[in-house]
Design an enzyme around this catalytic site. Sequence first.
Site, mmCIF file in Angstrom:
data_model
loop_
_atom_site.group_PDB
_atom_site.id
_atom_site.type_symbol
_atom_site.label_atom_id
_atom_site.label_comp_id
_atom_site.label_asym_id
_atom_site.label_seq_id
_atom_site.Cartn_x
_atom_site.Cartn_y
_atom_site.Cartn_z
ATOM 1 N N HIS A 60 -27.508 -18.335 -0.803
ATOM 2 C CA HIS A 60 -28.556 -17.741 0.035
ATOM 3 C C HIS A 60 -29.302 -16.604 -0.649
ATOM 4 O O HIS A 60 -30.535 -16.558 -0.646
ATOM 5 C CB HIS A 60 -27.952 -17.246 1.350
ATOM 6 C CG HIS A 60 -28.961 -16.666 2.282
ATOM 7 N ND1 HIS A 60 -29.979 -17.410 2.843
ATOM 8 C CD2 HIS A 60 -29.134 -15.392 2.755
ATOM 9 C CE1 HIS A 60 -30.724 -16.643 3.615
ATOM 10 N NE2 HIS A 60 -30.239 -15.415 3.574
ATOM 11 N N PHE A 76 -31.919 -9.472 6.926
ATOM 12 C CA PHE A 76 -31.151 -8.957 8.062
ATOM 13 C C PHE A 76 -29.756 -8.527 7.606
ATOM 14 O O PHE A 76 -29.027 -9.310 6.997
ATOM 15 C CB PHE A 76 -31.057 -10.057 9.125
ATOM 16 C CG PHE A 76 -30.281 -9.689 10.347
ATOM 17 C CD1 PHE A 76 -30.821 -8.824 11.290
ATOM 18 C CD2 PHE A 76 -29.028 -10.229 10.588
ATOM 19 C CE1 PHE A 76 -30.112 -8.499 12.433
ATOM 20 C CE2 PHE A 76 -28.318 -9.920 11.729
ATOM 21 C CZ PHE A 76 -28.867 -9.048 12.659
ATOM 22 N N SER A 87 -34.874 -14.295 3.250
ATOM 23 C CA SER A 87 -34.205 -14.558 4.517
ATOM 24 C C SER A 87 -35.053 -14.058 5.688
ATOM 25 O O SER A 87 -36.202 -14.478 5.845
ATOM 26 C CB SER A 87 -32.807 -13.916 4.496
ATOM 27 O OG SER A 87 -32.027 -14.363 5.561
ATOM 28 N N ASP A 100 -27.071 -23.370 0.790
ATOM 29 C CA ASP A 100 -27.234 -22.068 1.450
ATOM 30 C C ASP A 100 -26.252 -22.013 2.611
ATOM 31 O O ASP A 100 -26.312 -22.835 3.529
ATOM 32 C CB ASP A 100 -28.684 -21.939 1.944
ATOM 33 C CG ASP A 100 -29.002 -20.569 2.535
ATOM 34 O OD1 ASP A 100 -28.092 -19.905 3.047
ATOM 35 O OD2 ASP A 100 -30.184 -20.186 2.511
#
Length: 252
Positions: A222, A25, A93, A194
């Site tokens: 992340h 995203f 993700s 993360d």
Amino acid sequence: MPLMPGAEPYHHRAGPIGVLLCHGFTGTPQSLRPWAEYLAARGLTVSLPRQPGHGTTWQEMNRTRWEDWYAEVEKAFEDLQGRCAEVFTAGLSLGGCLALRLAEMHGDGVRGVVVVNPSITNDVWLMKLAPLLKWFVPSVPGVANDVKKPGVTELGYSRTPVKAAASLPELWSLVQADLDKLTQPVLVYHSTDDHVVKPASVAIIREKVPQATIEELADSYHVATLDNDADRIFAGSLDFIRTHASVPLQRD
């Protein structure tokens, strides 16, 4: 709309095993490009599409929803199915969420799934407010570039488009509700440090997908596909594909 340099999609035709990689995203294919090139160099057919609204401006992304991003990876998946004997899905993700959704929807059509720091639940308080905030605030600070490795930068938006983000809870709910449909092998890479996705997503997968293998990453944030553990992810995903494919890779 002009693309950010480096945000281009990546496609490579090679052997009978295909891999669909899904970026996250507000990110771009750049975050997964080294992974894609690693797999391509080892004889895999690879597709790394750019999802609508990504790699241009956050304002444009605010005109898209999760259905638009899923439709793009679905299109890429169908293309791979037409070219390859078997297809694996993978993602980072929210791209991991999309990879899992493809496996839920296509069953045996997906041979296996590899996800890195997947996002499948609403674990940030600001995101819980997004359905309301979207009427008043167009964007909030971005989440891109959570990388530990010095000198490495993820290409992504510095702002998070709130209208686009407000569509995420629906996708998360659908994916969580159908996790019991997953019969494929699943490999999960999880960064213990993360700053974007909390541990709740991996905890849900651990509980609801008993066949999932969870690998902890101790030296990455992340965006682990660009971080210190990237080589481990690349090699591990290749071993996973070799183990679970029923046809041999074209070459090493």
